[in-house]
Design an enzyme around this catalytic site. Structure first.
Site, PDB file in Angstrom:
ATOM      1  N   SER A   7       0.828  -1.204   0.000  1.00 55.67           N
ATOM      2  CA  SER A   7       0.000   0.000   0.000  1.00 55.67           C
ATOM      3  C   SER A   7       0.860   1.250   0.000  1.00 55.67           C
ATOM      4  CB  SER A   7      -0.907   0.019   1.232  1.00 55.67           C
ATOM      5  OG  SER A   7      -1.539   1.280   1.359  1.00 55.67           O
ATOM      6  N   HIS A  32      -1.268  -1.248  -4.166  1.00 55.84           N
ATOM      7  CA  HIS A  32      -2.533  -0.958  -3.498  1.00 55.84           C
ATOM      8  C   HIS A  32      -2.646   0.546  -3.291  1.00 55.84           C
ATOM      9  CE1 HIS A  32      -6.053  -2.232  -1.196  1.00 55.84           C
ATOM     10  NE2 HIS A  32      -5.746  -1.289  -0.307  1.00 55.84           N
ATOM     11  N   ASP A  34      -4.754   3.386  -1.648  1.00 57.65           N
ATOM     12  CA  ASP A  34      -5.735   3.707  -0.617  1.00 57.65           C
ATOM     13  C   ASP A  34      -6.197   5.155  -0.757  1.00 57.65           C
ATOM     14  OD1 ASP A  34      -6.155   1.394   1.017  1.00 57.65           O
ATOM     15  OD2 ASP A  34      -4.112   1.602   1.759  1.00 57.65           O
ATOM     16  N   MET A  36      -8.682   8.080   0.522  1.00 55.34           N
ATOM     17  CA  MET A  36      -9.471   8.466   1.698  1.00 55.34           C
ATOM     18  C   MET A  36      -9.946   9.907   1.553  1.00 55.34           C
ATOM     19  SD  MET A  36      -7.007   6.945   4.673  1.00 55.34           S
ATOM     20  CE  MET A  36      -6.399   5.265   4.645  1.00 55.34           C
ATOM     21  N   HIS A  65      -8.520   1.064  -3.741  1.00 55.66           N
ATOM     22  CA  HIS A  65      -9.413   0.897  -2.588  1.00 55.66           C
ATOM     23  C   HIS A  65     -10.012   2.258  -2.246  1.00 55.66           C
ATOM     24  CE1 HIS A  65      -9.740  -0.354   1.960  1.00 55.66           C
ATOM     25  NE2 HIS A  65     -10.916  -0.169   1.396  1.00 55.66           N
ATOM     26  N   MET A  67     -12.002   4.394  -0.056  1.00 55.88           N
ATOM     27  CA  MET A  67     -12.589   4.593   1.276  1.00 55.88           C
ATOM     28  C   MET A  67     -13.218   5.978   1.305  1.00 55.88           C
ATOM     29  SD  MET A  67      -9.664   2.849   3.684  1.00 55.88           S
ATOM     30  CE  MET A  67      -8.294   3.119   2.542  1.00 55.88           C
ATOM     31  N   MET A 136     -11.353  -5.955   5.867  1.00 62.46           N
ATOM     32  CA  MET A 136     -10.564  -5.018   6.648  1.00 62.46           C
ATOM     33  C   MET A 136     -10.235  -5.655   7.998  1.00 62.46           C
ATOM     34  SD  MET A 136      -9.961  -2.410   4.797  1.00 62.46           S
ATOM     35  CE  MET A 136      -9.118  -1.512   6.120  1.00 62.46           C
ATOM     36  N   PHE A 142      -6.165   4.750   8.865  1.00 64.27           N
ATOM     37  CA  PHE A 142      -4.765   4.990   9.206  1.00 64.27           C
ATOM     38  C   PHE A 142      -3.952   3.709   9.060  1.00 64.27           C
ATOM     39  CE2 PHE A 142      -7.253   8.069  11.580  1.00 64.27           C
ATOM     40  CZ  PHE A 142      -6.592   9.265  11.297  1.00 64.27           C
ATOM     41  N   GLY A 143      -2.702   3.850   8.663  1.00 65.97           N
ATOM     42  CA  GLY A 143      -1.797   2.722   8.601  1.00 65.97           C
ATOM     43  C   GLY A 143      -1.197   2.427   9.960  1.00 65.97           C
ATOM     44  N   GLY A 144      -0.536   1.279  10.055  1.00 67.79           N
ATOM     45  CA  GLY A 144       0.211   0.942  11.251  1.00 67.79           C
ATOM     46  C   GLY A 144      -0.598   0.387  12.406  1.00 67.79           C
ATOM     47  N   ASP A 174      -6.616  -6.505   4.410  1.00 67.04           N
ATOM     48  CA  ASP A 174      -5.905  -5.235   4.547  1.00 67.04           C
ATOM     49  C   ASP A 174      -5.925  -4.790   5.994  1.00 67.04           C
ATOM     50  OD1 ASP A 174      -4.891  -2.685   4.376  1.00 67.04           O
ATOM     51  OD2 ASP A 174      -6.403  -1.916   2.995  1.00 67.04           O
ATOM     52  N   GLY A 175      -4.734  -4.636   6.572  1.00 67.06           N
ATOM     53  CA  GLY A 175      -4.626  -4.072   7.911  1.00 67.06           C
ATOM     54  C   GLY A 175      -3.826  -4.925   8.869  1.00 67.06           C
ATOM     55  N   GLY A 176      -2.731  -4.397   9.348  1.00 65.50           N
ATOM     56  CA  GLY A 176      -1.947  -5.104  10.351  1.00 65.50           C
ATOM     57  C   GLY A 176      -1.235  -6.335   9.851  1.00 65.50           C
ATOM     58  N   SER A 197       2.901  -0.337   6.117  1.00 65.65           N
ATOM     59  CA  SER A 197       4.070   0.029   6.912  1.00 65.65           C
ATOM     60  C   SER A 197       5.049  -1.127   7.054  1.00 65.65           C
ATOM     61  CB  SER A 197       3.639   0.514   8.300  1.00 65.65           C
ATOM     62  OG  SER A 197       2.832  -0.451   8.952  1.00 65.65           O
TER      63      SER A 197
END
Length: 217
Positions: A7, A32, A34, A36, A65, A67, A136, A142-144, A174-176, A197
Protein backbone atom coordinates in the site's frame (compact mmCIF):
# COMPACT_ATOMS: atom_id res chain seq x y z
CA UNK A 1 -0.17 -19.29 -2.78
CA UNK A 2 -0.72 -15.64 -1.91
CA UNK A 3 -0.11 -12.39 -3.72
CA UNK A 4 1.25 -9.17 -2.27
CA UNK A 5 -0.12 -5.65 -2.74
CA UNK A 6 2.06 -3.04 -0.99
CA UNK A 7 0.00 0.00 0.00
CA UNK A 8 1.51 3.28 -1.13
CA UNK A 9 -0.31 5.01 1.73
CA UNK A 10 2.83 4.14 3.74
CA UNK A 11 5.32 5.10 1.02
CA UNK A 12 7.62 8.12 1.08
CA UNK A 13 5.73 10.51 -1.19
CA UNK A 14 8.85 12.51 -1.98
CA UNK A 15 10.09 9.44 -3.91
CA UNK A 16 6.78 7.72 -4.61
CA UNK A 17 7.59 6.79 -8.20
CA UNK A 18 10.90 5.21 -7.30
CA UNK A 19 9.44 3.24 -4.40
CA UNK A 20 6.50 1.98 -6.46
CA UNK A 21 8.93 0.79 -9.12
CA UNK A 22 11.20 -0.79 -6.51
CA UNK A 23 8.52 -2.92 -4.85
CA UNK A 24 7.15 -3.91 -8.27
CA UNK A 25 10.57 -5.00 -9.50
CA UNK A 26 11.04 -6.99 -6.29
CA UNK A 27 7.93 -9.05 -7.01
CA UNK A 28 4.88 -7.14 -5.74
CA UNK A 29 1.81 -8.34 -7.60
CA UNK A 30 -0.20 -5.12 -7.27
CA UNK A 31 0.19 -1.55 -6.09
CA UNK A 32 -2.53 -0.96 -3.50
CA UNK A 33 -3.96 2.55 -3.79
CA UNK A 34 -5.73 3.71 -0.62
CA UNK A 35 -8.02 6.67 -1.35
CA UNK A 36 -9.47 8.47 1.70
CA UNK A 37 -11.79 11.48 1.72
CA UNK A 38 -11.84 12.62 5.35
CA UNK A 39 -15.58 11.81 5.55
CA UNK A 40 -16.04 8.06 5.26
CA UNK A 41 -12.79 7.64 7.17
CA UNK A 42 -11.08 10.18 9.47
CA UNK A 43 -8.14 10.84 7.18
CA UNK A 44 -7.39 12.34 3.77
CA UNK A 45 -4.87 10.61 1.53
CA UNK A 46 -4.79 11.40 -2.21
CA UNK A 47 -6.85 11.19 -5.37
CA UNK A 48 -6.66 9.90 -8.92
CA UNK A 49 -4.00 12.43 -10.00
CA UNK A 50 -1.43 10.93 -7.63
CA UNK A 51 -2.23 7.41 -8.81
CA UNK A 52 -2.05 8.42 -12.46
CA UNK A 53 1.35 10.00 -11.88
CA UNK A 54 2.62 6.41 -11.65
CA UNK A 55 1.28 5.50 -15.11
CA UNK A 56 4.57 6.32 -16.77
CA UNK A 57 6.51 4.26 -14.25
CA UNK A 58 7.29 0.55 -14.52
CA UNK A 59 4.95 -0.67 -11.80
CA UNK A 60 2.59 -3.52 -11.07
CA UNK A 61 -1.11 -3.04 -11.82
CA UNK A 62 -3.25 -0.91 -9.52
CA UNK A 63 -5.51 -2.33 -6.83
CA UNK A 64 -7.66 0.71 -5.96
CA UNK A 65 -9.41 0.90 -2.59
CA UNK A 66 -11.96 3.73 -2.37
CA UNK A 67 -12.59 4.59 1.28
CA UNK A 68 -14.88 7.43 0.29
CA UNK A 69 -18.50 8.51 0.34
CA UNK A 70 -20.47 8.48 -2.95
CA UNK A 71 -17.87 6.33 -4.74
CA UNK A 72 -20.02 6.09 -7.91
CA UNK A 73 -19.11 9.70 -8.72
CA UNK A 74 -15.38 8.95 -8.83
CA UNK A 75 -15.06 5.45 -10.28
CA UNK A 76 -14.27 6.64 -13.84
CA UNK A 77 -11.40 8.79 -12.54
CA UNK A 78 -9.53 5.70 -11.33
CA UNK A 79 -9.84 3.66 -14.50
CA UNK A 80 -6.53 3.38 -16.37
CA UNK A 81 -4.79 0.71 -18.40
CA UNK A 82 -3.11 -0.38 -15.16
CA UNK A 83 -6.25 -0.57 -13.02
CA UNK A 84 -7.00 -4.19 -12.20
CA UNK A 85 -9.49 -3.79 -9.32
CA UNK A 86 -11.58 -0.97 -7.89
CA UNK A 87 -12.96 -1.74 -4.45
CA UNK A 88 -15.72 0.18 -2.70
CA UNK A 89 -17.05 -0.18 0.83
CA UNK A 90 -20.37 -1.86 1.37
CA UNK A 91 -21.01 0.65 4.13
CA UNK A 92 -20.63 3.59 1.72
CA UNK A 93 -22.92 2.30 -1.03
CA UNK A 94 -26.65 2.94 -1.10
CA UNK A 95 -27.14 0.71 -4.15
CA UNK A 96 -24.28 -1.76 -3.96
CA UNK A 97 -25.34 -3.95 -6.89
CA UNK A 98 -25.50 -0.91 -9.18
CA UNK A 99 -22.07 0.27 -8.01
CA UNK A 100 -20.54 -3.16 -8.66
CA UNK A 101 -22.02 -3.19 -12.16
CA UNK A 102 -20.72 0.33 -12.79
CA UNK A 103 -17.17 -0.75 -11.97
CA UNK A 104 -17.44 -3.82 -14.19
CA UNK A 105 -18.78 -1.72 -17.08
CA UNK A 106 -15.34 -0.11 -17.28
CA UNK A 107 -13.65 -3.46 -17.80
CA UNK A 108 -12.23 -3.47 -14.27
CA UNK A 109 -12.62 -6.09 -11.54
CA UNK A 110 -15.19 -5.03 -8.95
CA UNK A 111 -14.33 -5.36 -5.29
CA UNK A 112 -16.34 -4.81 -2.12
CA UNK A 113 -14.79 -4.17 1.27
CA UNK A 114 -16.15 -4.98 4.73
CA UNK A 115 -15.23 -3.06 7.87
CA UNK A 116 -14.35 -5.10 10.98
CA UNK A 117 -17.88 -4.88 12.46
CA UNK A 118 -19.69 -5.64 9.18
CA UNK A 119 -20.79 -9.25 8.71
CA UNK A 120 -20.24 -11.29 5.57
CA UNK A 121 -23.99 -11.83 5.28
CA UNK A 122 -24.57 -8.34 3.85
CA UNK A 123 -22.93 -9.50 0.60
CA UNK A 124 -25.23 -12.49 0.07
CA UNK A 125 -26.90 -11.09 -3.03
CA UNK A 126 -23.77 -9.79 -4.76
CA UNK A 127 -21.35 -12.66 -4.15
CA UNK A 128 -21.84 -14.00 -7.67
CA UNK A 129 -21.16 -10.53 -9.15
CA UNK A 130 -18.02 -9.42 -7.33
CA UNK A 131 -14.47 -10.21 -8.39
CA UNK A 132 -12.83 -9.39 -5.06
CA UNK A 133 -13.84 -9.15 -1.41
CA UNK A 134 -11.60 -7.09 0.83
CA UNK A 135 -11.66 -7.95 4.53
CA UNK A 136 -10.56 -5.02 6.65
CA UNK A 137 -8.52 -6.37 9.54
CA UNK A 138 -8.18 -2.89 11.05
CA UNK A 139 -10.59 0.03 11.18
CA UNK A 140 -9.93 1.96 7.96
CA UNK A 141 -8.34 5.37 8.00
CA UNK A 142 -4.77 4.99 9.21
CA UNK A 143 -1.80 2.72 8.60
CA UNK A 144 0.21 0.94 11.25
CA UNK A 145 -2.70 -0.52 13.24
CA UNK A 146 -2.74 -3.94 14.90
CA UNK A 147 -4.44 -6.86 13.14
CA UNK A 148 -7.96 -7.56 14.51
CA UNK A 149 -8.04 -11.30 15.12
CA UNK A 150 -11.77 -11.73 14.37
CA UNK A 151 -10.94 -11.06 10.71
CA UNK A 152 -9.60 -14.62 10.50
CA UNK A 153 -13.08 -16.08 10.88
CA UNK A 154 -14.38 -13.81 8.11
CA UNK A 155 -11.63 -15.01 5.81
CA UNK A 156 -12.45 -18.65 6.54
CA UNK A 157 -16.17 -17.99 6.09
CA UNK A 158 -15.66 -16.31 2.71
CA UNK A 159 -13.37 -19.11 1.57
CA UNK A 160 -15.94 -21.73 2.63
CA UNK A 161 -18.76 -19.94 0.81
CA UNK A 162 -16.61 -19.64 -2.30
CA UNK A 163 -15.74 -23.33 -2.38
CA UNK A 164 -19.24 -24.54 -1.49
CA UNK A 165 -20.87 -22.47 -4.22
CA UNK A 166 -18.23 -22.60 -6.94
CA UNK A 167 -17.67 -18.83 -6.87
CA UNK A 168 -14.58 -17.16 -8.25
CA UNK A 169 -14.01 -13.99 -6.20
CA UNK A 170 -10.59 -13.48 -4.68
CA UNK A 171 -10.19 -12.65 -1.00
CA UNK A 172 -7.98 -9.74 -0.01
CA UNK A 173 -7.01 -8.71 3.53
CA UNK A 174 -5.90 -5.23 4.55
CA UNK A 175 -4.63 -4.07 7.91
CA UNK A 176 -1.95 -5.10 10.35
CA UNK A 177 -0.30 -7.57 7.99
CA UNK A 178 3.21 -8.48 9.14
CA UNK A 179 5.82 -11.13 8.49
CA UNK A 180 4.60 -12.84 11.66
CA UNK A 181 0.96 -13.31 10.57
CA UNK A 182 1.14 -13.32 6.76
CA UNK A 183 1.39 -17.08 6.34
CA UNK A 184 -1.52 -17.85 8.68
CA UNK A 185 -3.74 -15.29 6.90
CA UNK A 186 -3.02 -16.92 3.55
CA UNK A 187 -3.63 -20.37 5.02
CA UNK A 188 -7.06 -19.18 6.19
CA UNK A 189 -8.04 -18.49 2.58
CA UNK A 190 -6.64 -15.08 1.68
CA UNK A 191 -5.41 -14.63 -1.89
CA UNK A 192 -4.00 -11.08 -1.73
CA UNK A 193 -2.26 -9.49 1.25
CA UNK A 194 -2.15 -5.72 1.54
CA UNK A 195 0.92 -4.57 3.43
CA UNK A 196 1.76 -0.94 4.07
CA UNK A 197 4.07 0.03 6.91
CA UNK A 198 5.46 -3.51 7.13
CA UNK A 199 6.84 -3.03 3.60
CA UNK A 200 7.56 0.68 3.27
CA UNK A 201 8.71 1.00 6.87
CA UNK A 202 11.54 -1.45 6.28
CA UNK A 203 15.14 -0.33 5.80
CA UNK A 204 15.25 -2.24 2.50
CA UNK A 205 11.79 -2.30 0.92
CA UNK A 206 12.84 -4.56 -1.95
CA UNK A 207 14.24 -7.15 0.41
CA UNK A 208 11.07 -6.94 2.52
CA UNK A 209 8.88 -7.64 -0.54
CA UNK A 210 11.01 -10.67 -1.39
CA UNK A 211 10.73 -11.95 2.17
CA UNK A 212 6.94 -11.61 2.09
CA UNK A 213 6.78 -13.39 -1.27
CA UNK A 214 8.91 -16.26 0.01
CA UNK A 215 6.57 -16.65 2.99
CA UNK A 216 3.29 -16.65 1.08
CA UNK A 217 4.34 -17.92 -2.35
Amino acid sequence: MGKLAPSILSADFSVLGQQAEAVSAAGADYIHVDVMDGHFVPNISFGAAVMKSLDRRETADYDVHLMIESPDLYIPDFVTEKTRFITVHQEACVHLHRTVQSIKSHGVGAGVSLNPATPVSVLEYVLSDVDLILVMSVNPGFGGQKFISSAMEKIRQLDHIRRENGLSYVIEVDGGITLENAESVVNAGCDILVAGSSVFGADDIEDRVKTFKNLIG
